[in-house]
Design a protein around this motif. Structure first.
Motif, PDB file in Angstrom:
ATOM      1  N   ARG A  83       0.832  -1.212   0.000  1.00 18.40           N
ATOM      2  CA  ARG A  83       0.000   0.000   0.000  1.00 18.40           C
ATOM      3  C   ARG A  83       0.868   1.265   0.000  1.00 18.40           C
ATOM      4  O   ARG A  83       0.573   2.231  -0.714  1.00 18.40           O
ATOM      5  CB  ARG A  83      -0.925   0.000   1.222  1.00 18.40           C
ATOM      6  CG  ARG A  83      -2.079  -0.962   1.098  1.00 18.40           C
ATOM      7  CD  ARG A  83      -2.846  -1.103   2.410  1.00 18.40           C
ATOM      8  NE  ARG A  83      -3.972  -1.984   2.225  1.00 18.40           N
ATOM      9  CZ  ARG A  83      -5.165  -1.612   1.750  1.00 18.40           C
ATOM     10  NH1 ARG A  83      -5.382  -0.336   1.464  1.00 18.40           N
ATOM     11  NH2 ARG A  83      -6.123  -2.485   1.587  1.00 18.40           N
ATOM     12  N   ARG A  98       7.431  -6.754  -6.882  1.00 17.05           N
ATOM     13  CA  ARG A  98       7.351  -7.871  -5.918  1.00 17.05           C
ATOM     14  C   ARG A  98       8.756  -8.315  -5.498  1.00 17.05           C
ATOM     15  O   ARG A  98       9.012  -8.557  -4.331  1.00 17.05           O
ATOM     16  CB  ARG A  98       6.583  -9.063  -6.506  1.00 17.05           C
ATOM     17  CG  ARG A  98       5.161  -8.761  -6.898  1.00 17.05           C
ATOM     18  CD  ARG A  98       4.326 -10.026  -6.974  1.00 17.05           C
ATOM     19  NE  ARG A  98       4.074 -10.568  -5.646  1.00 17.05           N
ATOM     20  CZ  ARG A  98       3.141 -10.135  -4.810  1.00 17.05           C
ATOM     21  NH1 ARG A  98       2.334  -9.148  -5.158  1.00 17.05           N
ATOM     22  NH2 ARG A  98       2.997 -10.680  -3.624  1.00 17.05           N
ATOM     23  N   ASP A 153       1.652 -14.129  -0.189  1.00 14.45           N
ATOM     24  CA  ASP A 153       2.653 -15.062  -0.724  1.00 14.45           C
ATOM     25  C   ASP A 153       3.710 -15.382   0.324  1.00 14.45           C
ATOM     26  O   ASP A 153       4.840 -15.695  -0.014  1.00 14.45           O
ATOM     27  CB  ASP A 153       3.340 -14.418  -1.949  1.00 14.45           C
ATOM     28  CG  ASP A 153       4.017 -13.094  -1.596  1.00 14.45           C
ATOM     29  OD1 ASP A 153       3.718 -12.536  -0.514  1.00 14.45           O
ATOM     30  OD2 ASP A 153       4.858 -12.635  -2.379  1.00 14.45           O
ATOM     31  N   ARG A 200     -10.425  -7.432  -6.180  1.00 16.66           N
ATOM     32  CA  ARG A 200      -9.056  -7.564  -5.655  1.00 16.66           C
ATOM     33  C   ARG A 200      -8.655  -9.033  -5.556  1.00 16.66           C
ATOM     34  O   ARG A 200      -7.539  -9.407  -5.889  1.00 16.66           O
ATOM     35  CB  ARG A 200      -8.936  -6.888  -4.278  1.00 16.66           C
ATOM     36  CG  ARG A 200      -8.981  -5.402  -4.364  1.00 16.66           C
ATOM     37  CD  ARG A 200      -7.880  -4.662  -3.637  1.00 16.66           C
ATOM     38  NE  ARG A 200      -7.316  -5.290  -2.484  1.00 16.66           N
ATOM     39  CZ  ARG A 200      -7.569  -4.933  -1.236  1.00 16.66           C
ATOM     40  NH1 ARG A 200      -8.431  -3.985  -0.982  1.00 16.66           N
ATOM     41  NH2 ARG A 200      -6.962  -5.515  -0.244  1.00 16.66           N
ATOM     42  N   ARG A 203      -2.211 -13.093 -10.798  1.00 20.03           N
ATOM     43  CA  ARG A 203      -1.027 -12.433 -11.341  1.00 20.03           C
ATOM     44  C   ARG A 203       0.064 -13.479 -11.599  1.00 20.03           C
ATOM     45  O   ARG A 203      -0.009 -14.608 -11.103  1.00 20.03           O
ATOM     46  CB  ARG A 203      -0.551 -11.326 -10.402  1.00 20.03           C
ATOM     47  CG  ARG A 203      -0.275 -11.819  -9.028  1.00 20.03           C
ATOM     48  CD  ARG A 203       0.327 -10.759  -8.151  1.00 20.03           C
ATOM     49  NE  ARG A 203       0.344 -11.225  -6.800  1.00 20.03           N
ATOM     50  CZ  ARG A 203      -0.371 -10.724  -5.809  1.00 20.03           C
ATOM     51  NH1 ARG A 203      -1.164  -9.709  -6.022  1.00 20.03           N
ATOM     52  NH2 ARG A 203      -0.295 -11.234  -4.610  1.00 20.03           N
TER      53      ARG A 203
HETATM   54  O1   DC Z   1      -3.702  -7.124   2.909  1.00 23.16           O
HETATM   55  P1   DC Z   1      -4.081  -5.840   2.178  1.00 23.16           P
HETATM   56  O2   DC Z   1      -5.498  -5.827   1.685  1.00 23.16           O
HETATM   57  O3   DC Z   1      -3.746  -4.607   2.938  1.00 23.16           O
HETATM   58  O4   DC Z   1      -3.135  -5.864   0.887  1.00 23.16           O
HETATM   59  C1   DC Z   1      -3.106  -4.807  -0.029  1.00 23.16           C
HETATM   60  C2   DC Z   1      -2.800  -5.328  -1.430  1.00 23.16           C
HETATM   61  O5   DC Z   1      -1.462  -5.781  -1.499  1.00 23.16           O
HETATM   62  C3   DC Z   1      -3.695  -6.455  -1.921  1.00 23.16           C
HETATM   63  O6   DC Z   1      -4.256  -6.101  -3.156  1.00 23.16           O
HETATM   64  C4   DC Z   1      -2.790  -7.615  -2.122  1.00 23.16           C
HETATM   65  C5   DC Z   1      -1.402  -7.045  -2.121  1.00 23.16           C
HETATM   66  N1   DC Z   1      -0.466  -7.885  -1.393  1.00 23.16           N
HETATM   67  C6   DC Z   1       0.317  -8.737  -2.123  1.00 23.16           C
HETATM   68  O7   DC Z   1       0.186  -8.793  -3.338  1.00 23.16           O
HETATM   69  N2   DC Z   1       1.232  -9.515  -1.494  1.00 23.16           N
HETATM   70  C7   DC Z   1       1.373  -9.465  -0.166  1.00 23.16           C
HETATM   71  N3   DC Z   1       2.316 -10.220   0.430  1.00 23.16           N
HETATM   72  C8   DC Z   1       0.559  -8.606   0.600  1.00 23.16           C
HETATM   73  C9   DC Z   1      -0.381  -7.834  -0.056  1.00 23.16           C
END
Ligand code: DC
Length: 251
Positions: free
Chosen positions: A38, A114, A137, A182, A189
């Motif tokens: 975020r 990532r 992940d 979401r 992905r």
């Molecule tokens: O848990 P959250 O809803 O605050 O996460 C925000 C976004 O980040 C959500 O769209 C998924 C992504 N995210 C991710 O891809 N990998 C992670 N380890 C944590 C969150």
């Protein structure tokens, strides 16, 4: 290295509540990796907003665009402790706006972003000597060797209800469709995708003590905590006051 507990699951499944409780009970630090994504998304909104004369209106899936996003993220200083800071500014509240909600999955879908954030998460774990780490992940990519990998889920209705309660804005139907979108992006992905419930259940059914799938639709937070603590006992992780061999009268 101390204990590492990975918690993965979709939005609103109760990861943060469980992570905080486990952190308190076990005396471990907690990392919310979603907050990291975020904060990265917020930085991109700031920088690209400026580049697009005030507001970020356009996104693209072009490779050059994705690389530019990854470069912006790379230059950001993100600190996740009790508060979240971005380049020295407290952004704890700002990372929870609808604009960030709408944009974060896109940023999180870029492999170079990532790679950068996974490496920062591993550094955080090393610096804190383990911890409770929540995301999408963690058990699959960030720490496949975690002592316990929890996959938390709940029905979409229950998850929207929880988020509606947390944010006090927006009706449930709107939240349901946002969460649904979401989930779709997070699960589809190319790298670091959230495993489907079926896949997680399949991994768990291999009979490994270090993996557990919990559907929290019908359980409250304290039930979920008890289930996880029981499983932690099985893998040899005990709350500090009940540790085997702990001597209270030692001088
Ligand atoms: O848990 P959250 O809803 O605050 O996460 C925000 C976004 O980040 C959500 O769209 C998924 C992504 N995210 C991710 O891809 N990998 C992670 N380890 C944590 C969150």
């Amino acid at each position: 290295m101390g204990s590492i507990i990975a918690i993965d699951g979709p939005a609103g499944s109760g990861k943060s509540t469980l992570a905080r409780s486990l952190g308190d009970v076990l005396g471990l630090h907690v990392l919310d990796t979603g907050a990291m994504y975020r904060a990265a998304a917020l930085k991109v909104i700031y920088v690209m907003g400026k580049e697009q004369s005030g507001t970020l209106t356009e996104v693209s899936s072009d490779k050059s665009w994705s690389l530019h996003v990854a470069e912006i993220v790379k230059k950001s200083v993100i600190v996740i402790e009790d508060r979240v800071s971005l380049d020295g500014q407290d952004v704890t509240e700002e990372i929870r706006t609808d604009q960030v909600d709408g944009f974060v999955s896109f940023v999180a879908s870029i492999p170079a972003v990532r790679k950068d954030l996974v490496s920062r998460q591993r550094q955080w774990i090393a610096m804190h000597n383990g911890g409770v780490v929540e995301g999408r992940d963690i058990g699959t990519v960030v720490c496949p060797d975690a002592d316990l990998k929890v996959y938390l889920t709940a029905s979409i209705e229950a998850r929207a209800e929880r988020r509606a309660g947390e944010r006090a804005t927006g009706e449930r139907a709107k939240l349901e469709s946002m969460i649904d979108r979401r989930d779709e992006l997070d699960m589809n992905r190319s790298t670091g995708a959230l495993p489907s419930l079926e896949l997680a259940a399949l991994a768990e059914s291999a009979g490994r003590d270090d993996m557990i799938v919990i559907d929290s639709t019908e359980h409250d937070a304290s039930d979920v905590l008890s289930i996880v603590l029981a499983r932690l006992e099985k893998v040899g992780i005990h709350p500090p006051s009940t540790q085997i061999g702990y001597e209270t009268d030692e001088i």
